[in-house]
Design a protein around this motif. Structure first.
Motif, PDB file in Angstrom:
ATOM      1  N   HIS A 148      -6.780  -0.213   4.864  1.00 20.53           N
ATOM      2  CA  HIS A 148      -5.784  -0.868   5.708  1.00 20.53           C
ATOM      3  C   HIS A 148      -4.379  -0.272   5.651  1.00 20.53           C
ATOM      4  CE1 HIS A 148      -3.802  -4.020   7.970  1.00 20.53           C
ATOM      5  NE2 HIS A 148      -3.038  -4.322   6.949  1.00 20.53           N
ATOM      6  N   THR A 149      -3.847   0.022   4.476  1.00 22.07           N
ATOM      7  CA  THR A 149      -2.428   0.390   4.376  1.00 22.07           C
ATOM      8  C   THR A 149      -2.148   1.818   4.838  1.00 22.07           C
ATOM      9  OG1 THR A 149      -2.483   1.309   2.131  1.00 22.07           O
ATOM     10  CG2 THR A 149      -2.282  -1.091   2.332  1.00 22.07           C
ATOM     11  N   HIS A 150      -3.125   2.712   4.734  1.00 20.78           N
ATOM     12  CA  HIS A 150      -2.973   4.154   5.021  1.00 20.78           C
ATOM     13  C   HIS A 150      -1.942   4.804   4.096  1.00 20.78           C
ATOM     14  CE1 HIS A 150      -4.358   3.768   9.521  1.00 20.78           C
ATOM     15  NE2 HIS A 150      -4.892   2.827   8.767  1.00 20.78           N
ATOM     16  N   GLY A 151      -1.430   4.040   3.113  1.00 17.47           N
ATOM     17  CA  GLY A 151      -0.294   4.562   2.351  1.00 17.47           C
ATOM     18  C   GLY A 151       0.893   4.839   3.254  1.00 17.47           C
ATOM     19  N   LEU A 152       0.900   4.173   4.420  1.00 16.97           N
ATOM     20  CA  LEU A 152       1.889   4.365   5.485  1.00 16.97           C
ATOM     21  C   LEU A 152       1.851   5.797   6.048  1.00 16.97           C
ATOM     22  CD1 LEU A 152       3.906   2.366   6.824  1.00 16.97           C
ATOM     23  CD2 LEU A 152       5.716   3.560   5.601  1.00 16.97           C
ATOM     24  N   GLN A 153       0.874   6.612   5.581  1.00 14.68           N
ATOM     25  CA  GLN A 153       0.755   8.014   6.000  1.00 14.68           C
ATOM     26  C   GLN A 153       2.006   8.810   5.646  1.00 14.68           C
ATOM     27  OE1 GLN A 153      -1.734   6.356   9.823  1.00 14.68           O
ATOM     28  NE2 GLN A 153      -0.397   8.086  10.210  1.00 14.68           N
ATOM     29  N   PHE A 154       2.799   8.273   4.719  1.00 19.67           N
ATOM     30  CA  PHE A 154       4.043   8.935   4.339  1.00 19.67           C
ATOM     31  C   PHE A 154       4.422   8.521   2.926  1.00 19.67           C
ATOM     32  CE2 PHE A 154       8.630   9.066   3.817  1.00 19.67           C
ATOM     33  CZ  PHE A 154       8.949  10.333   4.282  1.00 19.67           C
ATOM     34  N   GLY A 155       4.690   9.507   2.083  1.00 13.37           N
ATOM     35  CA  GLY A 155       5.108   9.190   0.732  1.00 13.37           C
ATOM     36  C   GLY A 155       5.088  10.420  -0.146  1.00 13.37           C
ATOM     37  N   VAL A 156       5.205  10.172  -1.442  1.00 17.74           N
ATOM     38  CA  VAL A 156       5.190  11.241  -2.439  1.00 17.74           C
ATOM     39  C   VAL A 156       4.182  10.865  -3.510  1.00 17.74           C
ATOM     40  CG1 VAL A 156       6.523  12.549  -4.124  1.00 17.74           C
ATOM     41  CG2 VAL A 156       7.621  11.764  -2.020  1.00 17.74           C
ATOM     42  N   GLU A 157       3.224  11.748  -3.755  1.00 12.61           N
ATOM     43  CA  GLU A 157       2.247  11.515  -4.813  1.00 12.61           C
ATOM     44  C   GLU A 157       2.085  12.773  -5.650  1.00 12.61           C
ATOM     45  OE1 GLU A 157      -1.287   8.753  -4.724  1.00 12.61           O
ATOM     46  OE2 GLU A 157      -1.256   9.419  -2.641  1.00 12.61           O
ATOM     47  N   ILE A 158       2.416  12.648  -6.930  1.00 16.02           N
ATOM     48  CA  ILE A 158       2.126  13.680  -7.918  1.00 16.02           C
ATOM     49  C   ILE A 158       1.402  12.966  -9.047  1.00 16.02           C
ATOM     50  CG2 ILE A 158       3.046  15.446  -9.463  1.00 16.02           C
ATOM     51  CD1 ILE A 158       5.538  15.555  -7.696  1.00 16.02           C
ATOM     52  N   PRO A 159       0.088  13.168  -9.188  1.00 24.29           N
ATOM     53  CA  PRO A 159      -0.692  12.421 -10.169  1.00 24.29           C
ATOM     54  C   PRO A 159      -0.065  12.448 -11.563  1.00 24.29           C
ATOM     55  CG  PRO A 159      -2.145  13.714  -8.780  1.00 24.29           C
ATOM     56  CD  PRO A 159      -0.748  14.124  -8.426  1.00 24.29           C
ATOM     57  N   GLY A 160       0.084  11.255 -12.121  1.00 22.71           N
ATOM     58  CA  GLY A 160       0.651  11.135 -13.455  1.00 22.71           C
ATOM     59  C   GLY A 160       2.156  11.200 -13.511  1.00 22.71           C
ATOM     60  N   VAL A 161       2.800  11.480 -12.352  1.00 22.10           N
ATOM     61  CA  VAL A 161       4.253  11.613 -12.331  1.00 22.10           C
ATOM     62  C   VAL A 161       4.892  10.568 -11.420  1.00 22.10           C
ATOM     63  CG1 VAL A 161       6.201  13.159 -11.828  1.00 22.10           C
ATOM     64  CG2 VAL A 161       4.091  14.082 -12.809  1.00 22.10           C
ATOM     65  N   ILE A 162       4.481  10.559 -10.149  1.00 21.60           N
ATOM     66  CA  ILE A 162       5.078   9.632  -9.197  1.00 21.60           C
ATOM     67  C   ILE A 162       4.078   9.284  -8.102  1.00 21.60           C
ATOM     68  CG2 ILE A 162       6.037  11.513  -7.821  1.00 21.60           C
ATOM     69  CD1 ILE A 162       8.400   9.688  -7.115  1.00 21.60           C
ATOM     70  N   LYS A 163       4.129   8.049  -7.676  1.00 26.42           N
ATOM     71  CA  LYS A 163       3.375   7.591  -6.509  1.00 26.42           C
ATOM     72  C   LYS A 163       4.278   6.605  -5.769  1.00 26.42           C
ATOM     73  CE  LYS A 163      -0.124   4.581  -6.627  1.00 26.42           C
ATOM     74  NZ  LYS A 163      -1.495   4.028  -6.842  1.00 26.42           N
ATOM     75  N   TRP A 164       4.792   7.043  -4.625  1.00 22.26           N
ATOM     76  CA  TRP A 164       5.761   6.217  -3.891  1.00 22.26           C
ATOM     77  C   TRP A 164       5.518   6.319  -2.398  1.00 22.26           C
ATOM     78  CZ3 TRP A 164       9.151   7.420   0.001  1.00 22.26           C
ATOM     79  CH2 TRP A 164      10.064   6.413   0.365  1.00 22.26           C
ATOM     80  N   SER A 165       5.641   5.191  -1.745  1.00 23.35           N
ATOM     81  CA  SER A 165       5.640   5.116  -0.289  1.00 23.35           C
ATOM     82  C   SER A 165       6.378   3.845   0.108  1.00 23.35           C
ATOM     83  CB  SER A 165       4.203   5.070   0.250  1.00 23.35           C
ATOM     84  OG  SER A 165       4.207   4.734   1.635  1.00 23.35           O
ATOM     85  N   PRO A 166       7.070   3.845   1.240  1.00 22.27           N
ATOM     86  CA  PRO A 166       7.730   2.607   1.679  1.00 22.27           C
ATOM     87  C   PRO A 166       6.778   1.429   1.816  1.00 22.27           C
ATOM     88  CG  PRO A 166       8.503   4.480   2.969  1.00 22.27           C
ATOM     89  CD  PRO A 166       7.352   4.976   2.143  1.00 22.27           C
ATOM     90  N   VAL A 167       5.472   1.686   1.995  1.00 18.63           N
ATOM     91  CA  VAL A 167       4.520   0.595   2.177  1.00 18.63           C
ATOM     92  C   VAL A 167       4.389  -0.260   0.922  1.00 18.63           C
ATOM     93  CG1 VAL A 167       2.387   1.729   1.418  1.00 18.63           C
ATOM     94  CG2 VAL A 167       2.303   0.083   3.303  1.00 18.63           C
ATOM     95  N   GLN A 168       4.820   0.266  -0.217  1.00 17.36           N
ATOM     96  CA  GLN A 168       4.700  -0.514  -1.452  1.00 17.36           C
ATOM     97  C   GLN A 168       5.627  -1.730  -1.458  1.00 17.36           C
ATOM     98  OE1 GLN A 168       5.879   2.841  -3.980  1.00 17.36           O
ATOM     99  NE2 GLN A 168       7.508   1.582  -4.838  1.00 17.36           N
ATOM    100  N   TYR A 169       6.607  -1.746  -0.571  1.00 20.08           N
ATOM    101  CA  TYR A 169       7.493  -2.911  -0.477  1.00 20.08           C
ATOM    102  C   TYR A 169       6.871  -4.015   0.377  1.00 20.08           C
ATOM    103  CZ  TYR A 169      10.540   0.720  -2.240  1.00 20.08           C
ATOM    104  OH  TYR A 169      11.058   1.748  -2.988  1.00 20.08           O
TER     105      TYR A 169
END
Length: 405
Positions: A339-360
Motif C-alpha cells: 500500500h505505502t509504496h514507500g511514497l516511491q521517494f526516500g533514502v535507504e542505506i541498509p543499516g544506516v538510514i531508512k527515511w521517506s516522508p510517508v513515515q509521517y
C-alpha cells in the motif's frame, strides 16, 4: 477560484526567483529568453492537462506524465527559491545595516552574488537528476529483498519455508514490457514454497491489466499455491462511474483478473496449508485501511482458527496491523502488507538510514516491524502510481524465510 489564485501566486514567486538565478548565472540574452519560453510552455501544458482531467477515467499515462513533469520542474525551482530567498534576507539585513551606519552612497540592496546563484542551481540539480532517473530507470529498478524471520511456534514441518510476496502492481502505469518480463523472471527464480500478492492489481479499471495477463500468468506455480487479496484501488473508488452497475461490473472483472493470472483471490477467508501432517493457516482479508475503504472483516476471515494456530495474514494496508491486528488476542504471527509504496521517494542505506516522508503518515511503511513477537512486513510495491517513477525506494520482490526459533 481561490485555489487557482494561490497556485498562480505561488508559481509566480518560484518563477521570479528561478529567473533571477538564471539571469545572474547566464548573462547571454538568448539563454534567458529560451528559459522564459520553455518555462511558460511547461506551465501552460501543466495547467491545461489539469483542467482536462476526467474523473470518469482517472489516472492514465497522460496524467502520470503531467505529474512527473510538475515535480521535475517545480521541486528544483523550489530549492532555488529557498536558497535565493535566504540570500534576500541577508541582502535586506545588509542594506538595513548600511542605512543604520549612514552608508547612503551605496545601493540599499547589494547585487546578487553569482556564487550563490550557482550554488542554488547546483543544489536544484540534485532533485532534478534524481526525479529524472526515477522516471526513466528507477521505476523498473527491481530489487529482490530477502528477510529471515524466527518464530518459536512455527510447526517443524514449515521450518525453512519460503514466501515470495509482491504487492501494488498498478498495471495501468506500466509502459515497458521488457522490464516487466524481467521482473517476472526474478519472481520465478526464487523458487519459493508460496507466492502471495497483497493487492492493487490496477489503478482503477480492470481493462488496465488486459495487456499484461499473459505476462503475469508466467509466474510459476508454487508447491503451496499462489494467493492474493484486494487493495484499495481495486474497488474503483477514485473515479466517477456512469452508474453503480458499471462500478460493480468493473469490480467483478477485477476480481476475475486474479483467476486469469493464476492466483486464488481470498475475500475475508482462510485456507489450511499442509505439510508432513502439520498445518499453518493463510488468511486473506479485503482492504482495511485507516482513512481508506474498510471492507476487510478479520473476524469473518479467521473463522475456525484459534490463538494457538500459526497464522499468516494478508492485508493490503499496514494500518490494519496497527489498529486491529497487532494486539488481537487471536495472535497473528505474521502479516504481509503493501500500500505505502514507500511514497516511491526516500533514502535507504541498509543499516544506516531508512527515511521517506510517508513515515509521517504510516508507522509501518517499508520492511519488517515487530510487536510482542508479532510481525508485519510491508512490501515497497511492484509498480508505481501518481508520480511515474521511483527515487531511492525501489520496486520490490520480497522473499521471506520462516525459521523455527
Amino acid at each position: 477560484m481561490i485555489r487557482w489564485i494561490l497556485f498562480f501566486v505561488f508559481v509566480a514567486l518560484i518563477e521570479i526567483y528561478a529567473f533571477q538565478t538564471v539571469k545572474t548565472v547566464f548573462r547571454v540574452r538568448w539563454v534567458q529568453y529560451a528559459y522564459i519560453a520553455i518555462s511558460l510552455f511547461i506551465l501552460l501544458y501543466i495547467v491545461y492537462q489539469f483542467t482536462q482531467f476526467d474523473r470518469s477515467i482517472g489516472q492514465n499515462k497522460t496524467t502520470l506524465f503531467t505529474l512527473g513533469l510538475l515535480l521535475i520542474t517545480y521541486l528544483p525551482k523550489m530549492v532555488i527559491t529557498v536558497v535565493m530567498f535566504g540570500e534576500d534576507v541577508v541582502r535586506v539585513i545588509d542594506g538595513l545595516m548600511k542605512e543604520f551606519l549612514g552608508n547612503s552612497n551605496e545601493s540599499f540592496l547589494p547585487e546578487r552574488r553569482k556564487f550563490v546563484s550557482q550554488l542554488a542551481l547546483g543544489l536544484a540539480a540534485i532533485p532534478f537528476l534524481s526525479l529524472l532517473y526515477g522516471m526513466t530507470k528507477g521505476k523498473y529498478n527491481f530489487k529482490v529483498i530477502k528477510q529471515t524471520i524466527l518464530f518459536p511456534d512455527l510447526p517443524d514441518a514449515f521450518d525453512g519455508m519460503t514466501i515470495t510476496q509482491i504487492s501494488d502492481i498498478h498495471s495501468g502505469s506500466f509502459d515497458n514490457p521488457e522490464e516487466i518480463e524481467h521482473a517476472i523472471d526474478l519472481i520465478n527464480q526464487q523458487n519459493s514454497d508460496l507466492i502471495l500478492f497483497t493487492g492493487d492489481i490496477v489503478n482503477t479499471h480492470a481493462t488496465e491489466m488486459h495487456p499484461w495477463i499473459d505476462t503475469f500468468k508466467r509466474i510459476k506455480s508454487a508447491p503451496m499455491g499462489k494467493y492474493s487479496v484486494l487493495g484499495n484501488h481495486d474497488y474503483g473508488e477514485y473515479v466517477t462511474w456512469p452508474s453503480q452497475a458499471d462500478k460493480q461490473k468493473n469490480f467483478e472483472d477485477i476480481k476475475d483478473l486474479h483467476r486469469q493470472i493464476g492466483f486464488n483471490l481470498m475475500l475475508n477467508e482462510n485456507v489450511k496449508l499442509e505439510k508432513d501432517g502439520q498445518q499453518i493457516t493463510l488468511i486473506g482479508v479485503e482492504n482495511w485501511g485507516e482513512g481508506f475503504k474498510q471492507a476487510g472483516d478479520l473476524g469473518k476471515a479467521a473463522i475456525g482458527t484459534s490463538a494457538k494456530d500459526f497464522k499468516i495474514l494478508m492485508s493490503h494496508d499496514p494500518s490494519h496491523w496497527e489498529y486491529e491486528v497487532k494486539d488481537s488476542p487471536n495472535h497473528y504471527q505474521l502479516t504481509l502488507s503493501g500500500h505505502t509504496h514507500g511514497l516511491q521517494f526516500g533514502v535507504e542505506i541498509p543499516g544506516v538510514i531508512k527515511w521517506s516522508p510517508v513515515q509521517y503518515r504510516y508507522k509501518q511503511w517499508a520492511g519488517l516491524y515487530e510487536n510482542l513477537g508479532r510481525y508485519v512486513y510491508v512490501n515497497r510495491g511492484f509498480g508505481f502510481h501518481a508520480y511515474p517513477g521511483r527515487v531511492g525506494i525501489w520496486p520490490e520482490i520480497t522473499v521471506l524465510e520462516l525459521k523455527k526459533a
